[in-house]
Design an enzyme around this catalytic site. Structure first.
Site, PDB file in Angstrom:
ATOM      1  NE  ARG A   9     -34.492 -62.275  27.959  1.00  0.00           N
ATOM      2  CZ  ARG A   9     -34.603 -63.195  28.817  1.00  0.00           C
ATOM      3  NH1 ARG A   9     -34.070 -63.449  29.910  1.00  0.00           N
ATOM      4  NH2 ARG A   9     -35.519 -63.927  28.605  1.00  0.00           N
ATOM      5  NE  ARG A  56     -30.798 -63.765  35.025  1.00  0.00           N
ATOM      6  CZ  ARG A  56     -31.985 -64.483  34.641  1.00  0.00           C
ATOM      7  NH1 ARG A  56     -33.439 -63.900  33.904  1.00  0.00           N
ATOM      8  NH2 ARG A  56     -32.045 -65.714  34.729  1.00  0.00           N
ATOM      9  CE  LYS A  71     -35.723 -65.960  37.696  1.00  0.00           C
ATOM     10  NZ  LYS A  71     -36.459 -66.019  36.498  1.00  0.00           N
ATOM     11  CE  LYS A  96     -36.095 -61.988  36.780  1.00  0.00           C
ATOM     12  NZ  LYS A  96     -37.586 -62.363  36.274  1.00  0.00           N
ATOM     13  CB  CYS A 133     -45.025 -65.289  29.114  1.00  0.00           C
ATOM     14  SG  CYS A 133     -45.732 -66.730  28.966  1.00  0.00           S
ATOM     15  CB  CYS A 160     -41.083 -70.585  26.656  1.00  0.00           C
ATOM     16  SG  CYS A 160     -40.650 -70.926  28.446  1.00  0.00           S
ATOM     17  CB  CYS A 201     -44.896 -72.216  33.036  1.00  0.00           C
ATOM     18  SG  CYS A 201     -43.496 -71.055  33.292  1.00  0.00           S
ATOM     19  CB  CYS A 218     -41.885 -64.323  32.412  1.00  0.00           C
ATOM     20  SG  CYS A 218     -40.650 -65.401  32.584  1.00  0.00           S
TER      21      CYS A 218
END
Length: 566
Positions: free
Chosen positions: A84, A153, A217, A219, A438, A444, A483, A487
């Site tokens: 990424r 991120r 993380k 954001k 997603c 994934c 899931c 995302c």
């Protein structure tokens, strides 16, 4: 209980989550990655190293469609890597676009994918190509560091820096925040860019993060009203630009948002961020640094399921946060200022910016840039980048704006889109224009159900329902996730579908098209026919009872139809 602080290792190491222990002994993310990458007998890297590479924007994956077949054949899983890019504000020059396009075809699976964090990711990068792939990205003036991992991120902002002076300033601020909060470890340069190793490991190699980085993380998003295309309430830290006379005078500060949860674990939940106050434009870096460091110092390092900033804010309260931020800054935030949003979607097709130049937003189905039998999307965008000096502005809804187009060049872009069979992509019709999924299966490792590969089929069936109800071309926000990590931000959608098991989803309803309200769980663990059966009467009621231009999610809340359907 306060979690471990950066310079306070009084909490016994053995009590920390295993990820914290790994970071602590990793020598600022070096681990044994050099040896893992050099091991020729496997396509994978060691499990600990796979956790550390996330800090460098790299995820180890395998093709789940082939797992069982390869197991029976006594082969290891078909390992590859997702890479990424760190791309603050989603801004990409034509030269960089061409370089990434070439890299996708040379050392990945031939496709580019745009993410919900306004950047690109590559799939199918094999281990022996990993360093070469990242070096190719670096040659384009970009990098992948901190695109994943327990750090800050990719910083996102309302798309298109060329649309107005305010948009340009927001994008520049996103870049400034990203650079300021980026990890400083030399491990990325040594191991993946293969530059000379540092002499020794200075104790202050990570002056902001320390040896254990963040608990999870972090954001950051910047929104320029009236557009909430970044879904500002879904992030750990949000800044809402306050614009006066075309200039950003400051930002409202929102803290503690996040989408992820775990099924059947009520202590985990999506949360909207909370408005904390206002800071002047020149104070935004200071506020961002202190806020991130508050989470560094108080986030839970014992339980990763409870380690996001949203739980720190939920547990301690917004007044505690404001007091702690004021203590660190030496002054409090000012009172928040008035703002409002009209949509969290993208504006498709052509529109003229503040300086008179044109901008064309092109719909990209699920953010996947590839040539297909239906249309040569990747080739067409490559040709545009080759011929015209446009800026490619990625949106967090995974579309792309061709920005900064002069009057004389507009007809050429139209001709290229038409020749490539892509003219309709500048103005998609129906439910697809506000739909997002997603990646999910097969790459994934967290996916419980299909998402990207399944959504087009479901949308086709939903289109039949809305047409039968007389709602053709009525915008309704639909988000699907394989899931509950969320995302695709499904918990903000008017219709949200969250994977529970193969072919089974939880149905959430009642979000807002402006992105400022969470939806609610309506039905649990249901298949396609049950999804359609649940939505049909609600869509019919909406068609006959809505007030004026009322949105579907707003209608469900106003009429109480949602509670009756649950």
């Amino acid at each position: 209980m306060d979690a471990i602080r950066k310079n306070d290792l009084s909490t016994p190491v053995e009590q920390l989550h295993s990820n914290e222990q790994l970071k602590l002994r990793s020598r600022f993310l070096r681990g044994t990655l050099e040896q893992s990458l050099a091991e020729p007998l496997t396509g994978s890297i060691a499990a600990d190293d796979a956790l550390l590479t996330k800090f460098f924007g790299v995820y180890q994956q395998d093709d789940r469609d082939l797992r069982e077949e390869r197991r029976v054949s006594r082969l290891e899983p078909l390992y590859s890597f997702m890479v990424r890019v760190r791309l603050p504000g989603g801004v990409c020059t034509a030269r960089q676009w061409l370089a990434l396009d070439a890299q996708a075809r040379a050392t990945a699976n031939g496709q580019l994918r745009m993410t919900t964090r306004q950047t690109f990711q590559f799939h199918g990068v094999l281990k022996h190509n990993l360093a070469k792939h990242i070096q190719g990205i670096a040659a384009a003036g970009l990098d992948t560091i901190a695109a994943c991992g327990d750090d800050n991120r990719n910083v996102i902002c309302t798309a298109n820096p060329l649309f107005s002076r305010a948009h340009a300033e927001a994008t520049a601020t996103a870049r400034k925040l990203s650079e300021h909060l980026m990890p400083r470890t030399a491990a990325y340069r040594e191991l993946l860019l293969q530059q000379p190793a540092s002499s020794g490991l200075p104790e202050n190699e990570e002056p902001l993060y320390g040896p254990t980085y963040l608990p999870r993380k972090f954001k950051i998003a910047i929104a320029v009203p009236p557009s909430n295309d970044v879904d500002i309430y879904a992030h750990d830290l949000g800044f809402v630009a306050i614009v006066e006379n075309g200039e950003i005078v400051g930002y409202n500060v929102l803290v503690g948002g996040g989408m992820g949860m775990t099924h059947k674990v009520p202590t985990t939940f999506p949360r909207l961020s909370t408005l904390a106050g206002f800071c002047n434009a020149e104070e935004i870096v200071e506020v961002a640094e202190h806020t991130m460091c508050i989470q560094r110092d108080f986030g839970d390092r014992l339980d990763r399921a409870h380690a996001r900033f949203k739980y720190t804010i939920e547990d301690r309260g917004i007044e505690w946060f404001k007091a702690e931020l004021a203590r660190r800054r030496g002054k409090p935030l000012e009172p928040a200022r008035a703002f409002g949003f009209t949509t969290n979607g993208d504006r498709y097709g052509w529109h003229r910016g503040e300086d008179g130049r044109w901008h064309c937003t092109v719909f990209i189905r699920n953010g996947r840039i590839a040539d297909s039998a239906e249309a040569p999307l990747m080739s067409t965008l490559r040709q545009i980048a080759s011929e015209l000096p446009v800026v490619f502005a990625l949106t967090t809804n995974r579309n792309v704006t061709l920005a900064g187009v002069e009057d004389a060049d507009r007809s050429r872009i139209d001709a290229l889109l038409l020749a490539g069979g892509l003219a309709g992509l500048s103005s998609p019709a129906g439910l697809e224009q506000n739909a997002m999924a997603c990646v999910a299966l097969p790459t994934c490792g967290l996916a419980m159900a299909e998402s990207e590969r399944y959504l087009p089929s479901l949308l086709h069936k939903l289109e039949a329902l809305v047409e039968a109800a007389g709602l053709a071309d009525t915008p309704i926000t639909i988000r699907m996730s394989g899931c509950p990590n969320g995302c695709s931000r499904p918990f903000l959608a008017e219709i949200g579908l969250v994977g529970k098991a193969p072919g089974k989803y939880n149905l959430y309803l009642g979000g807002s098209p402006r992105g400022e309200r969470l939806n609610s769980l309506c039905r649990e663990n249901i298949g396609e026919q049950q999804i359609l059966d649940a939505l049909r009467p609600l869509l019919n009621a909406y068609a006959s009872e809505r007030a004026g231009g009322e949105a579907f999610g707003d209608f469900l809340i106003r009429t109480g139809a949602l509670s009756r359907a649950s």
